[in-house]
Design a protein around this motif. Sequence first.
Motif, short mmCIF file in Angstrom:
data_model
loop_
_atom_site.label_atom_id
_atom_site.label_comp_id
_atom_site.label_asym_id
_atom_site.label_seq_id
_atom_site.Cartn_x
_atom_site.Cartn_y
_atom_site.Cartn_z
N LYS A 47 0.83 -1.20 0.00
CA LYS A 47 0.00 0.00 0.00
C LYS A 47 0.87 1.26 0.00
CE LYS A 47 -4.13 -1.86 0.13
NZ LYS A 47 -4.87 -2.03 1.39
N TYR A 51 0.75 4.24 -2.93
CA TYR A 51 0.47 5.65 -2.72
C TYR A 51 1.68 6.54 -2.92
CZ TYR A 51 -4.11 4.39 -0.84
OH TYR A 51 -5.40 3.91 -0.69
N GLY A 110 -9.61 2.12 8.33
CA GLY A 110 -9.99 1.98 6.92
C GLY A 110 -10.45 3.27 6.27
N ASN A 111 -10.35 4.40 6.98
CA ASN A 111 -10.82 5.67 6.42
C ASN A 111 -10.04 6.10 5.19
OD1 ASN A 111 -12.74 5.94 8.45
ND2 ASN A 111 -11.38 7.11 9.79
N TYR A 112 -8.79 5.63 5.06
CA TYR A 112 -7.98 6.01 3.91
C TYR A 112 -8.63 5.60 2.59
CZ TYR A 112 -6.39 1.16 3.46
OH TYR A 112 -6.34 -0.20 3.28
N LYS A 113 -9.44 4.56 2.63
CA LYS A 113 -10.09 4.06 1.41
C LYS A 113 -11.08 5.06 0.83
CE LYS A 113 -9.79 -0.72 3.07
NZ LYS A 113 -10.56 -1.91 3.51
N ASN A 114 -11.54 5.98 1.67
CA ASN A 114 -12.54 6.96 1.23
C ASN A 114 -11.92 8.30 0.82
OD1 ASN A 114 -14.65 5.13 1.96
ND2 ASN A 114 -14.40 5.75 4.10
N ASP A 117 -6.32 9.44 -3.57
CA ASP A 117 -4.95 8.94 -3.41
C ASP A 117 -3.98 10.06 -3.06
OD1 ASP A 117 -5.95 6.48 -4.04
OD2 ASP A 117 -4.67 6.15 -5.80
N VAL A 120 -4.11 10.75 0.69
CA VAL A 120 -3.46 9.66 1.44
C VAL A 120 -1.95 9.79 1.30
CG1 VAL A 120 -3.19 7.17 1.68
CG2 VAL A 120 -5.43 8.13 1.13
N PHE A 263 -2.95 0.18 7.55
CA PHE A 263 -3.29 -0.66 6.40
C PHE A 263 -3.82 -2.04 6.80
CE2 PHE A 263 -0.33 2.42 4.35
CZ PHE A 263 -1.30 3.04 3.58
N ASP A 265 -6.49 -1.64 8.55
CA ASP A 265 -7.81 -1.03 8.80
C ASP A 265 -8.12 -0.92 10.30
OD1 ASP A 265 -7.95 -1.02 6.08
OD2 ASP A 265 -9.49 -2.58 5.91
#
Length: 271
Positions: A47, A51, A110-114, A117, A120, A263, A265
């Motif tokens: 991950k 990024y 898991g907030n990075y998924k929203n 890029d 992040v 990562f 989550d």
Amino acid sequence: MRTKRLILMLCLVVAMGLQSAMAWGGFGHCCMAYVAEQHLTPEAKEKCQHYLRHSLAYYASWMDWWRGSLHFKSVNGGHSNKTTKDGYAINMKKGAMSHLVKALNELGNGNYKNLPDSVVRQRLINLVHYLPDMHCPSHVSISKKTFPQYASKKGFFRNGKSVNYHTLWDAAPAMDRKGWDIDDYAKAVDKVSRKQAKAWQSGTLVEWGRDIAKGGHLGYQLLPDGTDVTTMAKKDKKAMMDHCDKMAMMGAYRLAYVLNTIFADKTIKTK
């Protein structure tokens, strides 16, 4: 090895213009980021690569390099930690610690998924710099009124020339290590046991802050007013380097833990 040396060369180029302004210096930042990367889980490593598109060491001093840019004003700020009034804990709402809290709130669970890029990426760049940075003894702001014994009257020296306390700790990871690259540093210093790593990585951010504050106090005690680092007794120089390496590894292992946690989550409790 070629890649590692290229990374170090880049870090040193950056450091030439920044050494007096940044904690740990370019070499120290690169070394800690490199050590942290060795302790990432496969998922976290994948991950981070997704990024960042570069190694952690590549971005180790990024926030020092760009600290004056208006483009990064909203994500840049104090690189030091301010202690609480008693001097034995870290203020969670100011300085470098506040960057860590903000990043965990935005990326954890898991907030990075929203997030885009690009957002992040910037938060990761902040973490790679600020988290190890806050472990530098000279990046712990301790009130000289509460602890007058830390107030400098004679000053600090290197080769008989006056140098500020901050700069001495900046350069400490490279002290008497001429010719070392980041791989040399990792092999010599990263000898942390699993038990020790777990102890550093466990607990809350408030508890981490107490470790950092304690490290700041010891930094002043190891470099008393009037010290010239080039003429220190061998045992005193060793004590300084041992403390430097301990705080550097604490920062590196905690950086790895924070990235692994994000990562996976999950997140880390503030208190």
